[in-house]
Enzyme design. Structure first.
Site, PDB file in Angstrom:
ATOM      1  N   GLN A  29      -4.191  -1.469  10.114  1.00  0.00           N
ATOM      2  CA  GLN A  29      -4.164  -2.797   9.499  1.00  0.00           C
ATOM      3  C   GLN A  29      -4.645  -3.862  10.482  1.00  0.00           C
ATOM      4  OE1 GLN A  29      -3.420  -3.326   6.243  1.00  0.00           O
ATOM      5  NE2 GLN A  29      -3.641  -5.530   6.365  1.00  0.00           N
ATOM      6  N   ASP A  67     -10.888   2.822   4.837  1.00  0.00           N
ATOM      7  CA  ASP A  67     -11.129   1.382   4.889  1.00  0.00           C
ATOM      8  C   ASP A  67     -12.623   1.064   4.809  1.00  0.00           C
ATOM      9  OD1 ASP A  67      -9.236  -0.657   5.054  1.00  0.00           O
ATOM     10  OD2 ASP A  67      -8.685  -0.148   7.119  1.00  0.00           O
ATOM     11  N   LYS A  86       0.845  -1.208   0.000  1.00  0.00           N
ATOM     12  CA  LYS A  86       0.000   0.000   0.000  1.00  0.00           C
ATOM     13  C   LYS A  86       0.876   1.253   0.000  1.00  0.00           C
ATOM     14  CE  LYS A  86      -3.687  -2.568   2.366  1.00  0.00           C
ATOM     15  NZ  LYS A  86      -4.361  -2.882   3.649  1.00  0.00           N
TER      16      LYS A  86
END
Ligand code: GUN
Length: 296
Positions: free
Chosen positions: A106, A129, A62
């Site tokens: 994450q 997200d 990412k």
């Protein structure tokens, strides 16, 4: 000498996630350039807690995508023993930082930290997200002003850009997780283009999963069991999407037995090279959108 894989083209029923993701990144590069003309550089913060090996790899990919697109990124790595309060304190700072338009924590997180509390702490307008309850609620309501979770949003994009008709299709989603299964079902049953499907979610308590799979025009495997989907579970001509990332004897294996299913599927995603690159492309898209929204 070119390697064999360049001499033998992939079968034409294989959906090239890398190529579609690259196309989206080119579209996004133009939007980033527009933002820069207006004096804004999109900014994304990554937070990783502990030493999960897969998380290190994912966050690394990412970060690379951000660098390629000219998105500012910063990564905060916290020790495994970090308390929930410490993580929430960091998120408070990131929420307040005007350079940052997106924040990604994450998963998975260590067991002393409650993921729902963490995801509810990231400001909804920075929740690229799509995990904050406000964004989850907007998805359920069909309100497109929120952020959609990246993996299922990427799958919708793969289907649309591969000319797969979802309208009226029988979709079977294997797995009911909050990151893929549930939002995937919510997206595909909405009224509208790239959706309008009849969706069934199968999970560990479903009786005769194979029978459900065989009815599917579009089968999405996100249950986390290596090579669970076999050729005899797939209707000839069906579209098969493999979301699985399972580590077996040091190798990464999908949820679909690719070699056998390839022979019966109308279209199929490879793994790697299918859904994974699309997840990253959608994260970049959400971040660019968050930066655009910050100017309006
Ligand atoms: N872990 C696995 N997939 C994801 C994702 O899409 N977002 C975050 N934050 N963590 C993940």
């Amino acid at each position: 000498m070119p390697s064999r894989k360049f001499i033998i083209p992939p079968p034409d029923n294989v959906i090239d996630g890398r190529a579609i993701a690259a196309l989206i990144q080119r579209e996004l590069a133009q939007r980033v350039a527009e933002l820069k003309k207006r004096g804004t550089v999109p900014g994304l913060a990554f937070v990783r807690v502990g030493d999960d090996a897969a998380s290190k790899v994912y966050v690394g990919r990412k970060e690379k995508a951000c660098a390629e697109l000219g998105i500012l990124s910063e990564t905060h790595v916290l020790p495994e023993k970090t308390s929930e309060a410490e993580l929430l304190a960091l998120l408070g700072k990131l929420n307040a930082d005007p350079r940052l338009h997106g924040i990604l924590v994450q998963a998975p997180l260590p067991k002393q930290i409650r993921e729902p509390v963490v995801y509810a702490t990231v400001l909804p307008q920075k929740d690229v997200d799509g995990f904050h309850p406000v964004n989850v609620g907007k998805l359920m309501l069909g309100d497109t002003t929120g952020f959609r979770p990246c993996t299922p949003a990427g799958i919708v994009e793969l289907l649309v850009r591969s000319n797969v008709k979802t309208e009226g299709a029988e979709v079977v989603v294997l797995g009911r997780g909050n990151i893929v299964g549930k939002p995937m079902a919510a997206m595909l049953c909405q009224k509208g283009p790239g959706a309008n499907a009849t969706v069934t979610i199968c999970h560990s308590a479903t009786r005769d999963i194979a029978a459900h799979c065989r009815r599917a025009d579009i089968l999405i495997a996100a249950l986390g069991v290596a090579e669970f989907v076999k050729a005899e579970m797939v209707k000839p001509g069906a579209v098969v999407i493999d979301v699985g990332v399972n580590r077996v004897e040091g190798k990464l294996i999908g949820d679909v037995d690719f070699a056998s299913v390839l022979k019966v599927a109308g279209k199929i995603t490879p793994n790697p090279g299918g859904v994974g690159p699309m997840t990253i492309a959608m994260l970049m898209q959400n971040t660019v959108r968050a930066a655009e929204k910050s100017l309006n």
